[in-house]
Design a protein around this motif. Structure first.
Motif, mmCIF file in Angstrom:
data_model
loop_
_atom_site.group_PDB
_atom_site.id
_atom_site.type_symbol
_atom_site.label_atom_id
_atom_site.label_comp_id
_atom_site.label_asym_id
_atom_site.label_seq_id
_atom_site.Cartn_x
_atom_site.Cartn_y
_atom_site.Cartn_z
ATOM 1 N N GLU A 182 0.824 -1.217 0.000
ATOM 2 C CA GLU A 182 0.000 0.000 0.000
ATOM 3 C C GLU A 182 0.855 1.264 0.000
ATOM 4 O O GLU A 182 0.378 2.338 -0.362
ATOM 5 C CB GLU A 182 -0.920 0.016 1.218
ATOM 6 C CG GLU A 182 -2.164 -0.836 1.078
ATOM 7 C CD GLU A 182 -3.108 -0.634 2.242
ATOM 8 O OE1 GLU A 182 -4.127 0.047 2.043
ATOM 9 O OE2 GLU A 182 -2.833 -1.143 3.338
ATOM 10 N N HIS A 183 2.109 1.136 0.424
ATOM 11 C CA HIS A 183 3.002 2.307 0.522
ATOM 12 C C HIS A 183 4.298 2.020 -0.243
ATOM 13 O O HIS A 183 5.388 2.092 0.311
ATOM 14 C CB HIS A 183 3.300 2.625 1.988
ATOM 15 C CG HIS A 183 2.079 2.908 2.810
ATOM 16 N ND1 HIS A 183 1.341 1.918 3.422
ATOM 17 C CD2 HIS A 183 1.456 4.075 3.098
ATOM 18 C CE1 HIS A 183 0.325 2.470 4.068
ATOM 19 N NE2 HIS A 183 0.358 3.772 3.883
ATOM 20 N N GLN A 184 4.138 1.697 -1.513
ATOM 21 C CA GLN A 184 5.284 1.330 -2.332
ATOM 22 C C GLN A 184 6.320 2.461 -2.369
ATOM 23 O O GLN A 184 5.984 3.616 -2.553
ATOM 24 C CB GLN A 184 4.821 1.009 -3.759
ATOM 25 C CG GLN A 184 3.962 -0.237 -3.832
ATOM 26 C CD GLN A 184 3.497 -0.543 -5.237
ATOM 27 O OE1 GLN A 184 4.144 -0.142 -6.189
ATOM 28 N NE2 GLN A 184 2.379 -1.251 -5.376
ATOM 29 N N GLY A 185 7.570 2.067 -2.154
ATOM 30 C CA GLY A 185 8.665 3.029 -2.185
ATOM 31 C C GLY A 185 8.981 3.667 -0.846
ATOM 32 O O GLY A 185 10.039 4.270 -0.681
ATOM 33 N N ILE A 186 8.075 3.525 0.132
ATOM 34 C CA ILE A 186 8.293 4.105 1.457
ATOM 35 C C ILE A 186 9.010 3.092 2.340
ATOM 36 O O ILE A 186 8.617 1.922 2.414
ATOM 37 C CB ILE A 186 6.961 4.528 2.107
ATOM 38 C CG1 ILE A 186 6.317 5.646 1.285
ATOM 39 C CG2 ILE A 186 7.177 4.957 3.557
ATOM 40 C CD1 ILE A 186 4.974 6.077 1.805
ATOM 41 N N VAL A 187 10.059 3.537 3.007
ATOM 42 C CA VAL A 187 10.832 2.659 3.883
ATOM 43 C C VAL A 187 10.193 2.626 5.270
ATOM 44 O O VAL A 187 9.939 3.672 5.864
ATOM 45 C CB VAL A 187 12.294 3.126 4.004
ATOM 46 C CG1 VAL A 187 13.079 2.199 4.932
ATOM 47 C CG2 VAL A 187 12.949 3.192 2.634
ATOM 48 N N PHE A 188 9.935 1.422 5.762
ATOM 49 C CA PHE A 188 9.425 1.226 7.115
ATOM 50 C C PHE A 188 10.531 0.631 7.976
ATOM 51 O O PHE A 188 11.153 -0.364 7.600
ATOM 52 C CB PHE A 188 8.228 0.274 7.135
ATOM 53 C CG PHE A 188 6.949 0.871 6.626
ATOM 54 C CD1 PHE A 188 6.040 1.441 7.503
ATOM 55 C CD2 PHE A 188 6.649 0.875 5.276
ATOM 56 C CE1 PHE A 188 4.854 1.995 7.048
ATOM 57 C CE2 PHE A 188 5.469 1.424 4.803
ATOM 58 C CZ PHE A 188 4.569 1.988 5.689
ATOM 59 N N SER A 189 10.765 1.249 9.130
ATOM 60 C CA SER A 189 11.731 0.672 10.063
ATOM 61 C C SER A 189 11.125 -0.563 10.707
ATOM 62 O O SER A 189 9.905 -0.775 10.675
ATOM 63 C CB SER A 189 12.092 1.689 11.152
ATOM 64 O OG SER A 189 10.976 1.916 12.004
ATOM 65 N N ARG A 190 11.962 -1.389 11.316
ATOM 66 C CA ARG A 190 11.454 -2.568 12.026
ATOM 67 C C ARG A 190 10.526 -2.152 13.159
ATOM 68 O O ARG A 190 9.522 -2.814 13.434
ATOM 69 C CB ARG A 190 12.628 -3.398 12.566
ATOM 70 C CG ARG A 190 13.433 -4.089 11.468
ATOM 71 C CD ARG A 190 14.712 -4.712 12.018
ATOM 72 N NE ARG A 190 15.434 -5.447 10.991
ATOM 73 C CZ ARG A 190 16.236 -4.876 10.097
ATOM 74 N NH1 ARG A 190 16.408 -3.555 10.106
ATOM 75 N NH2 ARG A 190 16.854 -5.616 9.197
ATOM 76 N N GLU A 191 10.877 -1.051 13.831
ATOM 77 C CA GLU A 191 10.039 -0.560 14.920
ATOM 78 C C GLU A 191 8.650 -0.187 14.410
ATOM 79 O O GLU A 191 7.630 -0.492 15.036
ATOM 80 C CB GLU A 191 10.696 0.652 15.584
ATOM 81 C CG GLU A 191 11.960 0.331 16.367
ATOM 82 C CD GLU A 191 13.213 0.367 15.496
ATOM 83 O OE1 GLU A 191 13.080 0.384 14.251
ATOM 84 O OE2 GLU A 191 14.328 0.381 16.069
#
Length: 239
Positions: A182-191
């Motif tokens: 749903e948020h292609q290209g956005i980096v998500f941290s493990r947290e």
């Protein structure tokens, strides 16, 4: 909403069932895995959810409270069976444990538990956790599907295909993939991933997110590189 409580301590089991019934839930208690699986016996047809009028029928509950230390099969073995069966894979599970060790928490989460509580716990906190897990499991998106390359994700059916062939994902794997897609290209941290998917505070030692990402990549097969690792930060879907 029907909640099954699998707990061998009769006093705890009775007060949990009483509290749940007093706060608007239907609830049934079981002393071990044998009783629990007996109640889950399914017909050949696809199972339906239990409702308040049919609470005694062999249908599926909306949530399971599962003690880790049980006679016979322990809670982790039972959880693994639930997650490996397509009929019970989507049922939310909260683990109950007298142990406070990191191993038990991480192992339960890695196997697909939605939350955990360490004994002794307050009954109202338990009810709050149950409601929170049920809310997360019922979240929907306005999108019907997302297609990225040879991967298609269908929200209503809770289904993912690669090259047109359906792959079997656990609830947490599906939630992870849908969030990233749903948020292609956005980096998500493990947290961030841990907080949004599991719904409670991240504790830094866990490898739960990495375990689920590794499993997702394995199941995606030829599309494994869709999920990109951003070293030292987290994960994203390649644009």
């Amino acid at each position: 909403m029907m909640v099954y409580c699998v707990e061998d301590d009769e006093a705890i089991r009775e007060i949990v069932v009483y509290t749940l019934r007093s706060t608007g839930f239907d609830a049934e208690g079981f002393s071990d895995g044998k009783e629990f699986f007996s109640a889950l016996r399914l017909n050949e047809n696809e199972p339906q959810r239990i409702n308040s009028e049919d609470s005694k029928k062999n249908l599926l509950p909306d949530l399971v409270l599962l003690d880790i230390m049980l006679p016979g099969e322990d809670g982790l073995q039972i959880l693994k069976k639930l997650r490996n069966d397509h009929r019970t894979r989507q049922i939310p599970v909260i683990m109950l444990t007298a142990k406070g060790s990191e191993f038990d928490k991480v192992t339960g989460l890695d196997l697909g538990a939605d939350d955990y509580m360490i004994k002794p716990f307050g009954m109202m906190e338990l009810v709050s956790r149950i409601r929170a897990v049920l809310r997360r499991s019922e979240k929907t998106t306005e999108k019907a599907e997302i297609i990225k390359g040879n991967v298609a994700l269908f929200f209503a059916e809770h289904r993912v295909t690669v090259d047109g062939k359906e792959i079997s994902l656990t609830p947490k794997e599906f939630q992870l993939l849908s969030l990233l897609m749903e948020h292609q290209g956005i980096v998500f941290s493990r947290e961030q991933l841990f907080s949004q998917i599991w719904g409670f505070e991240y504790y830094g030692e866990t490898r739960t997110v990495d375990v689920h990402i590794r499993s997702l990549r394995s199941k995606l097969g030829s599309a494994a590189d869709l999920i990109e690792t951003i070293r030292g930060i987290g994960y994203k879907i390649r644009k």
